[in-house]
Design an enzyme around this catalytic site. Structure first.
Site, PDB file in Angstrom:
ATOM      1  CB  CYS A  40      -0.909  -0.003   1.241  1.00  0.00           C
ATOM      2  SG  CYS A  40      -1.864   1.514   1.419  1.00  0.00           S
ATOM      3  CE1 TYR A 171      -5.411   2.500  -5.354  1.00  0.00           C
ATOM      4  CE2 TYR A 171      -3.755   4.226  -5.472  1.00  0.00           C
ATOM      5  CZ  TYR A 171      -4.156   2.980  -5.027  1.00  0.00           C
ATOM      6  OH  TYR A 171      -3.311   2.221  -4.268  1.00  0.00           O
TER       7      TYR A 171
END
Length: 327
Positions: A40, A171
């Protein structure tokens, strides 16, 4: 904004951990456990900050594995699939102890109060700053100033641009639900990367001669770009390795203690390609790209500068926190 835009969910436990105890959670060495994941980028930012500031002795680190399901991040790389300090299998358990019936996103990084098992905060942006300011008493000698006051306004403005167009921008490309939304995010991403290339052509770091938090924030996206975002998120105008300035800048930081020694490329790929089944239904994890180039000379020393200013680099990762070298 259109109906096809990706919108990041709000954070669910936005508490602060403060030195003066004015918040719900006071700074106390040994009280908390930082839970992150090698995959992450948002967790990586805080893990790097912890390394650079030398907070390992006072803030332990738990690493969730790269795979998870609707029940959240899971400690599937730990013995018995349980975090050895918190004694839980799924991070959701710590969120539900903090907020019974918790229904928001279970995210990393999260700081957990070990005694109660409750998440104290998952506010990663504030956590980065609080590690640099509220935990100052416990910084290692020679720790860098990641939020220099003389550059604070510029740091905040540049961080905001990088967040919207790059960190979150990849994203927005990957999870866009319309061609219009994807095209807009794609154009903004590469326009910003081109602008950052121009900015870094004549300076070693984003704000001059030393590393600041904005370098950390940009770098965590760059280091994942070719392994995940270029293909998986359709950010495919150019690879990082085809952007000479940014590729050299990213290698420079990768080879700086506290950056590359937090990266596990296999776990990054396992997460993105294995979890996002709507984008990769087969779950097949690609073998490439070749990551050995991260250790090649970058030549950025010619620009001068001192990575840590008047400070010093951190020591090697502590036992149990080492990552495999790029291959």
């Amino acid at each position: 904004m259109s109906d096809g835009d990706f919108v990041r969910e709000p954070l669910g436990v936005q508490e602060r951990i403060t030195a003066d105890g004015s918040s719900s959670w006071p700074v106390e060495p040994g009280r908390y456990r930082l839970v992150g994941a090698r995959a992450c980028p948002w967790a990586n930012r805080v893990i790097i900050s912890r390394r650079l500031l030398g907070l390992e002795p006072v803030l332990s680190l738990g690493i969730a594995g790269p795979l998870h399901d609707e029940r959240s991040w899971r400690f599937h790389n730990d013995p018995g699939n349980v975090d050895p300090v918190l004694g839980i299998e799924y991070l959701r358990e710590a969120y539900e102890k903090a907020v019974p019936g918790y229904s928001a996103g279970v995210t990393v990084p999260a700081v957990v109060d070990v005694a109660s098992g409750k998440v104290a905060t998952n506010a990663y942006l504030e956590l980065e700053e609080d590690l640099a300011t509220q935990w100052r008493e416990f910084h290692r000698p020679g720790a860098p100033d990641l939020f220099p006051a003389e550059h604070r306004a510029e740091l905040d403005a540049l961080s905001d641009e990088i967040f919207h167009d790059v960190n979150n921008g990849v994203y927005k490309c990957g999870f866009a639900r319309s061609q219009e939304s994807y095209d807009r995010a794609y154009d903004a991403l590469f326009a910003r990367l081109d602008a950052l290339s121009s900015r870094l052509a004549g300076r070693r770091y984003l704000l001059g001669d030393t590393i600041t938090q904005v370098d950390v924030r940009l770098w965590v996206t760059l280091v994942r770009f070719d392994a995940a975002y270029h293909g998986h998120f359709k950010c495919n105008r150019t690879k990082l390795t085809e952007l000479p300035v940014l590729w050299a800048y990213a290698r420079d930081l990768f080879q700086t203690p506290g950056f590359g020694d937090t990266i596990d490329f296999l776990q990054i790929k396992q997460h993105y390609y294995g979890v996002h089944r709507n984008l990769n239904p087969s779950g097949i994890v690609p073998k490439g790209p070749d990551t050995s180039g991260w250790l090649e000379p970058h030549g950025r020393e010619a620009l001068g500068g001192r990575p840590f200013g008047d400070g010093t680099p951190p020591g090697p990762p502590v036992e149990g926190e080492q990552v495999p070298p790029p291959a």
